[in-house]
Design an enzyme around this catalytic site. Structure first.
Site, PDB file in Angstrom:
ATOM      1  CB  CYS A 138      -7.126 -24.975   8.500  1.00  0.00           C
ATOM      2  SG  CYS A 138      -7.627 -24.582  10.193  1.00  0.00           S
TER       3      CYS A 138
ATOM      4  CG  HIS B  32      -9.942 -21.195  11.441  1.00  0.00           C
ATOM      5  ND1 HIS B  32     -10.493 -22.205  10.678  1.00  0.00           N
ATOM      6  CD2 HIS B  32     -10.941 -20.279  11.643  1.00  0.00           C
ATOM      7  CE1 HIS B  32     -11.777 -21.921  10.451  1.00  0.00           C
ATOM      8  NE2 HIS B  32     -12.062 -20.753  11.023  1.00  0.00           N
TER       9      HIS B  32
ATOM     10  CG  ASP C 100      -2.079   0.915   1.095  1.00  0.00           C
ATOM     11  OD1 ASP C 100      -2.181   1.572   0.043  1.00  0.00           O
ATOM     12  OD2 ASP C 100      -2.874   1.003   2.035  1.00  0.00           O
TER      13      ASP C 100
ATOM     14  CG  ASP D  29      -6.181  -4.600   1.998  1.00  0.00           C
ATOM     15  OD1 ASP D  29      -6.814  -3.982   1.136  1.00  0.00           O
ATOM     16  OD2 ASP D  29      -5.888  -4.114   3.105  1.00  0.00           O
TER      17      ASP D  29
ATOM     18  CB  CYS E 274     -10.520 -26.978  11.636  1.00  0.00           C
ATOM     19  SG  CYS E 274     -11.069 -25.262  11.789  1.00  0.00           S
TER      20      CYS E 274
ATOM     21  CB  CYS F 178     -12.340 -25.153   8.284  1.00  0.00           C
ATOM     22  SG  CYS F 178     -10.671 -24.513   8.004  1.00  0.00           S
TER      23      CYS F 178
HETATM   24 ZN   LIG Z   1      -9.878 -24.125  10.129  1.00  0.00          ZN
END
Ligand SMILES: [Zn+2]
Length: 332
Positions: A273, A302, A60, A233, A276, A271
Protein backbone atom coordinates in the site's frame (compact mmCIF):
# COMPACT_ATOMS: atom_id res chain seq x y z
CA UNK A 1 -16.69 -3.77 3.96
CA UNK A 2 -14.96 -0.80 5.52
CA UNK A 3 -17.45 0.86 7.86
CA UNK A 4 -18.69 4.31 6.94
CA UNK A 5 -21.23 4.74 9.73
CA UNK A 6 -22.06 8.36 8.95
CA UNK A 7 -21.60 8.04 5.16
CA UNK A 8 -17.83 8.39 5.48
CA UNK A 9 -15.14 5.83 6.19
CA UNK A 10 -13.33 7.81 8.87
CA UNK A 11 -10.25 9.53 7.47
CA UNK A 12 -10.26 7.83 4.05
CA UNK A 13 -11.52 9.47 0.85
CA UNK A 14 -13.61 7.49 -1.66
CA UNK A 15 -10.71 7.75 -4.15
CA UNK A 16 -8.41 6.19 -1.57
CA UNK A 17 -10.98 3.45 -0.85
CA UNK A 18 -11.01 2.59 -4.57
CA UNK A 19 -7.19 2.62 -4.63
CA UNK A 20 -7.29 0.20 -1.68
CA UNK A 21 -9.47 -2.17 -3.79
CA UNK A 22 -12.61 -1.60 -1.71
CA UNK A 23 -15.62 -3.12 -3.46
CA UNK A 24 -18.38 -2.08 -1.08
CA UNK A 25 -18.77 0.05 2.05
CA UNK A 26 -21.23 -0.08 4.91
CA UNK A 27 -23.26 2.87 6.16
CA UNK A 28 -25.69 2.96 9.04
CA UNK A 29 -29.43 3.64 9.02
CA UNK A 30 -29.58 4.65 12.69
CA UNK A 31 -26.93 7.33 12.32
CA UNK A 32 -28.04 8.66 8.92
CA UNK A 33 -31.69 8.70 10.04
CA UNK A 34 -30.78 11.02 12.92
CA UNK A 35 -28.18 13.07 11.04
CA UNK A 36 -28.40 14.42 8.36
CA UNK A 37 -31.80 12.74 7.90
CA UNK A 38 -33.60 11.18 4.96
CA UNK A 39 -34.66 14.43 3.24
CA UNK A 40 -31.11 15.81 3.06
CA UNK A 41 -29.76 12.62 1.49
CA UNK A 42 -32.68 12.24 -0.92
CA UNK A 43 -32.31 15.87 -2.05
CA UNK A 44 -28.60 15.20 -2.69
CA UNK A 45 -29.64 12.45 -5.14
CA UNK A 46 -29.09 9.51 -2.80
CA UNK A 47 -26.34 8.34 -0.49
CA UNK A 48 -23.87 7.48 -3.30
CA UNK A 49 -23.87 11.02 -4.63
CA UNK A 50 -24.02 12.50 -1.16
CA UNK A 51 -20.79 10.79 -0.11
CA UNK A 52 -19.10 10.65 -3.53
CA UNK A 53 -18.92 6.85 -3.68
CA UNK A 54 -20.06 5.10 -6.87
CA UNK A 55 -19.59 1.49 -5.82
CA UNK A 56 -22.10 -0.54 -3.78
CA UNK A 57 -23.25 0.50 -0.32
CA UNK A 58 -24.79 -1.81 2.26
CA UNK A 59 -26.76 -0.14 5.01
CA UNK A 60 -27.27 -1.71 8.38
CA UNK A 61 -30.85 -1.45 9.61
CA UNK A 62 -29.98 0.29 12.85
CA UNK A 63 -31.33 -2.59 14.93
CA UNK A 64 -27.94 -3.20 16.51
CA UNK A 65 -27.53 0.48 17.51
CA UNK A 66 -31.07 0.80 18.87
CA UNK A 67 -30.73 -2.32 20.99
CA UNK A 68 -27.40 -1.04 22.31
CA UNK A 69 -29.28 1.96 23.73
CA UNK A 70 -30.92 -0.32 26.36
CA UNK A 71 -32.58 2.10 28.78
CA UNK A 72 -33.33 4.57 25.99
CA UNK A 73 -35.64 2.31 23.96
CA UNK A 74 -39.03 0.57 24.23
CA UNK A 75 -39.68 -2.59 22.24
CA UNK A 76 -43.14 -3.82 21.22
CA UNK A 77 -44.40 -6.28 18.62
CA UNK A 78 -44.83 -3.58 16.00
CA UNK A 79 -41.40 -1.93 16.31
CA UNK A 80 -39.07 -0.06 18.63
CA UNK A 81 -39.20 3.50 19.97
CA UNK A 82 -35.95 5.10 21.04
CA UNK A 83 -34.35 8.33 22.15
CA UNK A 84 -31.64 9.80 19.92
CA UNK A 85 -28.16 9.71 21.46
CA UNK A 86 -27.61 13.15 19.89
CA UNK A 87 -30.43 15.24 21.35
CA UNK A 88 -32.79 12.85 23.16
CA UNK A 89 -35.53 13.30 20.52
CA UNK A 90 -37.91 10.34 20.13
CA UNK A 91 -37.89 8.17 17.01
CA UNK A 92 -39.54 4.95 15.96
CA UNK A 93 -38.25 2.11 13.78
CA UNK A 94 -40.57 -0.46 12.26
CA UNK A 95 -39.60 -3.21 9.80
CA UNK A 96 -41.35 -1.21 7.07
CA UNK A 97 -39.96 2.24 7.74
CA UNK A 98 -36.32 1.16 7.99
CA UNK A 99 -36.63 -0.51 4.56
CA UNK A 100 -38.36 2.59 3.18
CA UNK A 101 -35.48 4.71 4.49
CA UNK A 102 -32.81 2.49 2.95
CA UNK A 103 -34.66 2.37 -0.37
CA UNK A 104 -35.15 6.15 -0.35
CA UNK A 105 -31.43 6.87 0.09
CA UNK A 106 -30.57 4.36 -2.64
CA UNK A 107 -28.80 1.68 -0.64
CA UNK A 108 -27.72 -1.34 -2.73
CA UNK A 109 -28.19 -3.80 0.13
CA UNK A 110 -30.68 -3.03 2.88
CA UNK A 111 -30.62 -5.01 6.10
CA UNK A 112 -33.90 -5.97 7.74
CA UNK A 113 -34.76 -4.67 11.19
CA UNK A 114 -33.89 -7.43 13.66
CA UNK A 115 -33.76 -7.81 17.43
CA UNK A 116 -30.20 -8.15 18.66
CA UNK A 117 -29.50 -9.39 22.19
CA UNK A 118 -26.33 -8.63 24.12
CA UNK A 119 -24.69 -11.79 25.51
CA UNK A 120 -24.86 -13.43 27.96
CA UNK A 121 -28.66 -13.45 28.02
CA UNK A 122 -31.45 -15.71 29.31
CA UNK A 123 -32.77 -18.28 26.84
CA UNK A 124 -36.27 -16.73 27.01
CA UNK A 125 -34.86 -13.37 25.95
CA UNK A 126 -33.01 -14.88 22.99
CA UNK A 127 -36.08 -16.91 22.00
CA UNK A 128 -38.24 -13.78 22.05
CA UNK A 129 -35.64 -12.00 19.86
CA UNK A 130 -35.79 -14.87 17.36
CA UNK A 131 -39.59 -14.81 17.33
CA UNK A 132 -39.77 -11.05 16.69
CA UNK A 133 -36.92 -11.12 14.15
CA UNK A 134 -38.87 -13.69 12.09
CA UNK A 135 -42.17 -11.83 12.47
CA UNK A 136 -40.48 -8.62 11.30
CA UNK A 137 -38.80 -10.47 8.42
CA UNK A 138 -42.25 -11.66 7.23
CA UNK A 139 -43.49 -8.07 7.26
CA UNK A 140 -40.29 -6.94 5.50
CA UNK A 141 -40.82 -9.54 2.76
CA UNK A 142 -44.19 -7.91 2.04
CA UNK A 143 -42.69 -4.43 1.50
CA UNK A 144 -42.82 -3.51 -2.22
CA UNK A 145 -39.41 -3.87 -3.86
CA UNK A 146 -37.45 -0.84 -4.98
CA UNK A 147 -35.22 -1.35 -7.99
CA UNK A 148 -31.58 -1.65 -7.06
CA UNK A 149 -32.08 -2.40 -3.36
CA UNK A 150 -31.67 -6.00 -2.21
CA UNK A 151 -32.98 -7.10 1.18
CA UNK A 152 -30.81 -9.26 3.47
CA UNK A 153 -32.27 -10.96 6.54
CA UNK A 154 -30.35 -11.39 9.79
CA UNK A 155 -30.33 -14.69 11.67
CA UNK A 156 -30.33 -14.44 15.47
CA UNK A 157 -30.33 -17.03 18.26
CA UNK A 158 -27.41 -16.17 20.54
CA UNK A 159 -25.17 -19.16 21.20
CA UNK A 160 -28.12 -21.58 21.35
CA UNK A 161 -27.86 -24.08 18.49
CA UNK A 162 -31.56 -24.87 18.37
CA UNK A 163 -32.58 -21.23 18.34
CA UNK A 164 -30.00 -20.49 15.63
CA UNK A 165 -31.43 -23.36 13.60
CA UNK A 166 -34.96 -22.12 14.04
CA UNK A 167 -34.04 -18.53 13.14
CA UNK A 168 -32.09 -19.57 10.04
CA UNK A 169 -34.81 -21.99 8.84
CA UNK A 170 -37.63 -19.46 9.27
CA UNK A 171 -35.70 -16.76 7.42
CA UNK A 172 -34.50 -19.06 4.63
CA UNK A 173 -38.15 -20.03 4.02
CA UNK A 174 -38.81 -16.38 3.15
CA UNK A 175 -36.26 -16.57 0.32
CA UNK A 176 -34.29 -13.31 0.68
CA UNK A 177 -31.42 -12.51 -1.75
CA UNK A 178 -28.85 -12.73 1.07
CA UNK A 179 -28.45 -13.62 4.74
CA UNK A 180 -26.47 -12.27 7.65
CA UNK A 181 -25.36 -13.89 10.88
CA UNK A 182 -26.18 -11.33 13.55
CA UNK A 183 -26.04 -11.29 17.30
CA UNK A 184 -22.35 -12.20 17.50
CA UNK A 185 -19.36 -10.14 18.67
CA UNK A 186 -21.72 -8.89 21.40
CA UNK A 187 -19.97 -10.15 24.54
CA UNK A 188 -19.26 -13.85 23.88
CA UNK A 189 -15.77 -15.36 23.68
CA UNK A 190 -13.91 -15.56 20.39
CA UNK A 191 -14.22 -19.37 20.39
CA UNK A 192 -18.00 -19.15 20.93
CA UNK A 193 -18.30 -16.56 18.15
CA UNK A 194 -16.38 -18.74 15.71
CA UNK A 195 -18.27 -21.92 16.57
CA UNK A 196 -21.69 -20.26 16.21
CA UNK A 197 -20.69 -18.46 13.00
CA UNK A 198 -19.62 -21.80 11.57
CA UNK A 199 -22.76 -23.72 12.53
CA UNK A 200 -25.07 -20.88 11.43
CA UNK A 201 -23.31 -20.37 8.08
CA UNK A 202 -23.93 -24.06 7.36
CA UNK A 203 -27.70 -23.46 7.77
CA UNK A 204 -27.80 -20.64 5.20
CA UNK A 205 -28.01 -21.12 1.42
CA UNK A 206 -24.60 -21.67 -0.19
CA UNK A 207 -25.66 -19.94 -3.40
CA UNK A 208 -26.43 -16.65 -1.66
CA UNK A 209 -24.17 -14.17 0.14
CA UNK A 210 -23.56 -15.08 3.78
CA UNK A 211 -22.58 -12.04 5.80
CA UNK A 212 -20.98 -12.30 9.24
CA UNK A 213 -21.65 -9.02 11.02
CA UNK A 214 -19.15 -7.24 13.23
CA UNK A 215 -16.02 -9.23 12.42
CA UNK A 216 -12.78 -7.62 11.29
CA UNK A 217 -9.51 -9.02 12.64
CA UNK A 218 -7.18 -10.94 10.32
CA UNK A 219 -7.59 -14.20 12.27
CA UNK A 220 -11.39 -13.88 12.58
CA UNK A 221 -11.76 -13.16 8.87
CA UNK A 222 -9.78 -16.24 7.89
CA UNK A 223 -11.83 -18.37 10.31
CA UNK A 224 -15.08 -16.90 8.96
CA UNK A 225 -14.13 -17.49 5.32
CA UNK A 226 -13.30 -21.05 6.32
CA UNK A 227 -16.82 -21.31 7.77
CA UNK A 228 -18.29 -20.25 4.42
CA UNK A 229 -18.92 -16.54 5.04
CA UNK A 230 -18.56 -14.06 2.18
CA UNK A 231 -19.12 -10.58 3.59
CA UNK A 232 -17.89 -8.85 6.73
CA UNK A 233 -17.91 -5.44 8.33
CA UNK A 234 -16.16 -4.02 11.34
CA UNK A 235 -15.03 -0.66 12.67
CA UNK A 236 -11.89 -2.42 13.87
CA UNK A 237 -9.43 -1.53 11.03
CA UNK A 238 -10.24 2.18 11.02
CA UNK A 239 -10.58 2.41 14.81
CA UNK A 240 -7.16 0.77 15.15
CA UNK A 241 -5.87 3.11 12.47
CA UNK A 242 -6.91 6.14 14.49
CA UNK A 243 -5.30 4.75 17.63
CA UNK A 244 -1.86 3.85 16.31
CA UNK A 245 -2.54 0.13 15.92
CA UNK A 246 -1.28 -1.43 12.70
CA UNK A 247 -2.80 -4.68 11.46
CA UNK A 248 -0.47 -7.06 9.65
CA UNK A 249 -0.70 -10.67 8.51
CA UNK A 250 1.64 -11.57 11.38
CA UNK A 251 -0.20 -9.77 14.15
CA UNK A 252 -0.70 -6.20 15.27
CA UNK A 253 1.80 -3.45 16.09
CA UNK A 254 1.31 -0.57 18.50
CA UNK A 255 3.08 2.45 17.00
CA UNK A 256 3.35 4.06 20.44
CA UNK A 257 5.79 1.31 21.38
CA UNK A 258 9.21 2.93 22.03
CA UNK A 259 10.90 0.36 19.77
CA UNK A 260 9.42 2.03 16.69
CA UNK A 261 10.78 5.55 17.21
CA UNK A 262 14.05 4.66 15.42
CA UNK A 263 12.73 1.82 13.28
CA UNK A 264 13.30 2.80 9.65
CA UNK A 265 11.78 -0.35 8.23
CA UNK A 266 8.50 -0.72 6.41
CA UNK A 267 5.34 -0.82 8.47
CA UNK A 268 4.39 -4.21 6.99
CA UNK A 269 6.92 -6.04 4.79
CA UNK A 270 4.20 -7.96 2.99
CA UNK A 271 2.04 -4.93 2.13
CA UNK A 272 2.29 -2.86 -1.04
CA UNK A 273 0.00 0.00 0.00
CA UNK A 274 0.95 3.68 -0.28
CA UNK A 275 1.67 3.95 3.45
CA UNK A 276 3.98 0.94 3.49
CA UNK A 277 5.83 1.79 0.27
CA UNK A 278 6.36 5.46 1.18
CA UNK A 279 6.90 5.84 4.93
CA UNK A 280 8.91 4.21 7.71
CA UNK A 281 7.68 2.92 11.05
CA UNK A 282 9.71 5.70 12.70
CA UNK A 283 7.88 8.39 10.73
CA UNK A 284 4.45 6.89 11.43
CA UNK A 285 5.32 6.55 15.13
CA UNK A 286 6.36 10.21 15.10
CA UNK A 287 3.06 11.31 13.53
CA UNK A 288 1.10 9.56 16.29
CA UNK A 289 3.24 10.94 19.09
CA UNK A 290 2.96 14.44 17.61
CA UNK A 291 -0.82 13.96 17.22
CA UNK A 292 -0.60 14.82 13.52
CA UNK A 293 -3.80 14.02 11.59
CA UNK A 294 -1.82 12.34 8.81
CA UNK A 295 -0.95 9.47 11.16
CA UNK A 296 -4.53 8.19 11.62
CA UNK A 297 -5.19 8.73 7.90
CA UNK A 298 -2.16 6.74 6.72
CA UNK A 299 -2.69 3.94 9.21
CA UNK A 300 -6.44 3.60 8.57
CA UNK A 301 -5.64 3.39 4.87
CA UNK A 302 -3.07 0.65 5.46
CA UNK A 303 -5.43 -1.38 7.67
CA UNK A 304 -8.25 -1.23 5.11
CA UNK A 305 -5.86 -2.03 2.27
CA UNK A 306 -4.48 -4.99 4.20
CA UNK A 307 -7.90 -6.57 4.81
CA UNK A 308 -8.98 -6.00 1.19
CA UNK A 309 -5.73 -7.60 -0.02
CA UNK A 310 -6.20 -10.51 2.38
CA UNK A 311 -9.73 -11.15 1.07
CA UNK A 312 -8.57 -10.85 -2.55
CA UNK A 313 -5.91 -13.48 -1.81
CA UNK A 314 -8.51 -15.66 -0.09
CA UNK A 315 -10.81 -15.50 -3.16
CA UNK A 316 -7.89 -16.34 -5.41
CA UNK A 317 -6.87 -19.28 -3.20
CA UNK A 318 -10.45 -20.63 -3.21
CA UNK A 319 -10.69 -20.31 -7.00
CA UNK A 320 -7.52 -22.26 -7.62
CA UNK A 321 -8.41 -24.93 -5.05
CA UNK A 322 -5.73 -23.86 -2.58
CA UNK A 323 -7.86 -22.63 0.30
CA UNK A 324 -6.75 -25.16 2.94
CA UNK A 325 -3.08 -24.33 2.36
CA UNK A 326 -3.81 -20.59 2.43
CA UNK A 327 -5.79 -20.92 5.67
CA UNK A 328 -3.08 -23.00 7.35
CA UNK A 329 -0.37 -20.58 6.29
CA UNK A 330 -2.44 -17.75 7.74
CA UNK A 331 -2.09 -19.65 11.01
CA UNK A 332 -5.70 -19.84 12.18
ZN1 LIG B 1 0.35 -1.18 4.00
Amino acid sequence: MPVGTAATVKGITPAELVQAQTQIVLANTYHLWLRPGRETIEAAGGVHRFMGWERPILTDSGGFQVFSLESRRRLDDDGVTFASHLDGSEHRFTPENVIAFQQAIGSDVAMLLDVCVKLPAAREEIEEAVRLTTAWARRSAAVPEASGTLLFAIAQGGLDERLRERSARELVDLDFPGYAIGGLSVGESREEMRATARSTAALLPQNKPRYLMGVGTVADLIAAVDAGCDLFDCVYPTRCGRNGRAMTRDGELNLFNAAFTRDYGRLDEGCSCYTCTTFTRAYLAHLFRAKEMLGPRLLSYHNVYLLNALMAEAREAIERGGWAAFRDRAGV
